[in-house]
Structure formats: structure tokens, C-alpha cells
Design an enzyme around this catalytic site. Structure first.
Site, PDB file in Angstrom:
ATOM      1  N   PRO A 102       1.164  -2.999   2.076  1.00  0.00           N
ATOM      2  CG  PRO A 102       2.287  -2.556  -0.298  1.00  0.00           C
ATOM      3  CD  PRO A 102       1.160  -3.696   0.023  1.00  0.00           C
ATOM      4  CB  CYS A 103       2.406  -1.786   7.055  1.00  0.00           C
ATOM      5  SG  CYS A 103       4.718  -1.601   6.799  1.00  0.00           S
ATOM      6  CD  GLN A 104       6.012   0.920   1.797  1.00  0.00           C
ATOM      7  OE1 GLN A 104       4.713   0.438   2.809  1.00  0.00           O
ATOM      8  NE2 GLN A 104       6.625   0.289   0.799  1.00  0.00           N
ATOM      9  CG  PHE A 135      -1.797   1.340   7.834  1.00  0.00           C
ATOM     10  CD1 PHE A 135      -3.031   2.559   7.410  1.00  0.00           C
ATOM     11  CD2 PHE A 135      -1.861   0.476   6.963  1.00  0.00           C
ATOM     12  CE1 PHE A 135      -3.831   2.440   7.190  1.00  0.00           C
ATOM     13  CE2 PHE A 135      -3.536   0.266   6.169  1.00  0.00           C
ATOM     14  CZ  PHE A 135      -4.681   1.538   5.925  1.00  0.00           C
ATOM     15  CB  SER A 136       4.356   2.406   9.559  1.00  0.00           C
ATOM     16  OG  SER A 136       5.455   2.827  10.325  1.00  0.00           O
TER      17      SER A 136
END
Length: 375
Positions: A83-85, A87-88
Site C-alpha cells: 500500500p502506497c498511501q 509514501f504517496s
């Protein structure tokens, strides 16, 4: 030389974009792992392999469960899209965010299964976040496990690899040092900007739905109008997931005033004021690739019709073939499409990794001799 199909397990698999690309590249996908049941339903239905509902926060138990479910099979490659939330660039960007630590589940899986190679996909922001500390931490983690790890110098652009979408993603790829494969070189683009697949080339053959919301299973009403459409429609006799959103008259009125390729900045003063951020009220351009497909499906609109794209239209823009059926509610389907790695991009990476698994540092003479076995 590798004779058998290389085996793969896919962590944080979602609906299966990465797995589908690797499967099309000739890999044997053993299982996908996620904790989202609707995504796993879609995964199993389309990939014809095991979808495991596991909490990868609890990685020790999850890894043991994976091993048991694949009957202790040898794992050649681990692929993952954590999941990239965290890092985003649109997320909270907190280095201590537990979502940022989920890549450690991949690290520990690699440490346990000791595959020949691994691949991790994530958002562009991961490369520069906290002055590159996150990227450096990921690279160091795998180097310490004995992997020669490469990272894209800049995000790969999906349009360069035949996907009709301006989606940018970072990739980390590693190969075990003791097997003497060396460092991996990412595949070169197969298209230039003059030949990118456009929105119209991707979806112009699909029914307009101007006078109907459509059905979850329907018929094609046109023949394919581009080579890309022919490719997407191979072996597909029925059209799935092509259902329009029931917009209010006011929303349709606002959309109607956005020119092709325009956004909220092109609206008359006082119109569409409820959405003023960068991607708000964005209409696609028929002669250009789409913007990045997101999970909310509320901000982008068809290049011609006054509605958001359907799940099938977004799936086309992500390069999912029409035979790939998304299950669950329409909201769940949109999330599955938006979170996925474009299968065509994944396939290009998988093919490059497969060649590297065979060739490694071997001579050009060997490459010439056995190249035909990979085509």
C-alpha cells in the site's frame, strides 16, 4: 538454463494486475495474498490460482500460512505492491506511518523463501520522500539479504510500454548475488510519444450509454476500431463491467462545459466550485493517453460523453483485457482497477526479468543460441 516456468507469489496482490502480467510472460503464479476479500474474489476468478486472505501486518503467521497453502513449493520470484498511501505525495508522508513499514513484510518474505528474484512496485514519491531515506532504506534492506538490487532512475511511464495511461511508478528489482545474475537493467520503452495509445484507440468501440446506464453483462455494439481494441477483445464474446454512473442533472451540466482535455480551470466563473483541486473536473482527450486512473472515479470524465468512465473503460485504460471480470460492488470494482499495476507494464518487466534469470552474466553467444526459447 531455466527450463520450468519460474514460480511466483504476489504479495498485496489486489485484483491481480501484476500477477496477470507475469502469467502472460510465462510464469507459474502460485498464489496472491491480500486482506481485501472482494479483490481476492476477482483475483481467483480471473487468475485461476489461489487467493489467500492474510494480514501481512502479522507477517510471521502469514508467511507460514503461505508456505502451507503452496505445499512448500519452491518460490522463484516474489512480486509485491505494498500500500502506497503513506509514501504517496497525496498521503500524510509520515515516515513512521505503519503503511510505510509494510514493505518490511516483503523483506521478511524474501528472507524466508529466498527467491531468485523479487520486484516491488510503488508510487513515484517513494524515491524522494524524506530526501531519499525511504528508498535508501529499502535498497539497504535487500542488499543486506544478499540481493543485487536495482531501482528505476526515474519512474517508469506506462505509456512507454503500450498502456494508454500516463501512469508513473517506481520499481525495485533484485536478484540473489550468490546465483551470479548481476544487476538488473529495466526494459527500454517500446513506444515513443508519437505512437502512444490514445483514449479513443482504447475505448471508442464501447457503447456510449448516453440513454441507458447499461448492464453488468452486455453485448458489443461495434467492431474493434484499433489494434489495441482488437488485443483487448481477444477471446471475449460478452462485455462485462460496462455500467454508467447515474449522475445528477447538475453534475452532467457541469461536465458538459469542460472542453476535451480541459479541467476545472476551463469552467465559467461560479461553475463547479465544489471541486477546485488539480485533477477536478478533468475531461480526457481522445487523441492522448488518459490521466492516472484513481480509485475514486469521481474526478475524470469521458473525452466525449458527460459521465465518468465505466469500470470497463478504466480497465481498458489500465490494459486489462475484456476477459478479465471485476467482482464486487461498483465502488469495489473501481478501487480494484485504480489500485492495480497495468498488466502490460507488468508483462514487460516480467519478460525482462525472465531473460535475466536465464542469461544473467552469460555471454552474448549463449544469448543468441537460446533467445528463441523466450520469444
Amino acid at each position: 538454463m531455466m527450463i520450468k516456468k519460474p514460480t511466483v507469489i504476489d504479495l498485496f496482490c489486489g485484483a491481480g494486475g501484476l500477477s496477470l502480467g507475469f502469467k502472460h510472460a510465462g510464469y507459474d503464479v502460485l498464489c496472491g495474498v491480500d486482506n481485501d476479500e472482494p479483490s481476492l474474489d476477482t483475483y481467483e476468478y480471473n487468475l485461476d490460482c489461489l487467493g489467500l486472505n492474510e494480514d501481512l501486518y502479522d507477517e510471521k503467521n502469514a508467511i507460514k500460512d503461505i508456505e502451507n497453502q503452496i505445499n512448500n513449493a519452491e518460490v522463484d520470484v516474489i512480486i509485491a505492491g505494498p500500500p502506497c498511501q503513506g509514501f504517496s505525495l497525496t498521503g500524510c508522508r509520515n515516515l513512521d506511518d505503519t503503511r510505510n513499514k509494510l514493505y518490511l513484510a516483503v523483506v521478511h518474505a524474501v528472507e524466508y523463501f529466498k527467491p531468485k528474484a523479487f520486484l516491488i512496485e510503488n508510487v513515484p514519491g517513494i524515491a524522494t520522500l524524506y530526501k531519499g531515506k525511504v528508498k535508501e532504506q529499502i535498497l539497504n534492506s535487500f542488499e543486506e539479504l544478499g540481493y543485487a538490487t536495482s531501482v528505476t532512475k526515474k519512474p517508469l511511464l506506462a505509456t512507454d510500454y503500450g498502456v494508454p495511461q500516463n501512469r508513473r511508478r517506481m520499481f525495485f528489482v533484485g536478484f540473489r548475488k550468490d546465483l551470479n545474475y548481476g544487476y538488473f537493467k529495466f526494459p527500454k520503452p517500446i513506444l515513443d510519444s508519437e505512437n502512444y495509445i490514445t483514449c479513443a484507440e482504447a475505448i471508442s468501440d464501447l457503447p456510449s450509454l448516453e440513454d441507458t446506464l447499461g448492464e453488468n453483462i452486455s453485448n458489443y455494439t461495434k467492431k474493434p476500431e484499433s489494434n489495441y481494441q482488437k488485443k483487448m477483445r481477444e477471446n471475449s464474446e460478452l462485455l462485462y463491467n460496462h455500467v454508467a454512473t447515474n449522475h445528477t442533472d447538475e453534475v452532467k451540466w457541469v461536465i458538459s462545459q469542460v472542453p476535451e482535455g480541459g479541467n476545472h480551470k476551463d469552467l465559467p466563473k461560479g461553475v463547479g466550485d465544489s471541486r477546485k483541486f488539480n485533477e477536478a473536473w478533468t475531461r480526457y482527450h481522445s487523441k492522448k493517453p488518459s490521466k492516472t486512473i484513481d480509485t475514486g472515479h469521481r474526478n475524470h470524465f469521458h473525452y466525449k460523453y458527460n459521465r465518468v468512465p465505466t469500470v470497463r473503460e478504466n480497465a481498458r485504460l489500465q490494459s486489462f483485457p475484456d476477459t478479465f471480470v471485476f467482482l464486487g460492488t461498483k465502488t469495489q470494482q473501481n478501487r480494484q482497477v485504480g489500485n492495480a499495476v497495468p498488466p502490460l507494464l507488468a508483462q514487460n518487466l516480467a519478460e525482462a526479468m525472465k531473460k535475466h534469470l536465464v542469461f544473467g552474466k552469460k555471454s552474448e553467444k549463449i544469448k543468441t543460441t537460446i533467445q528463441s526459447t523466450l520469444d
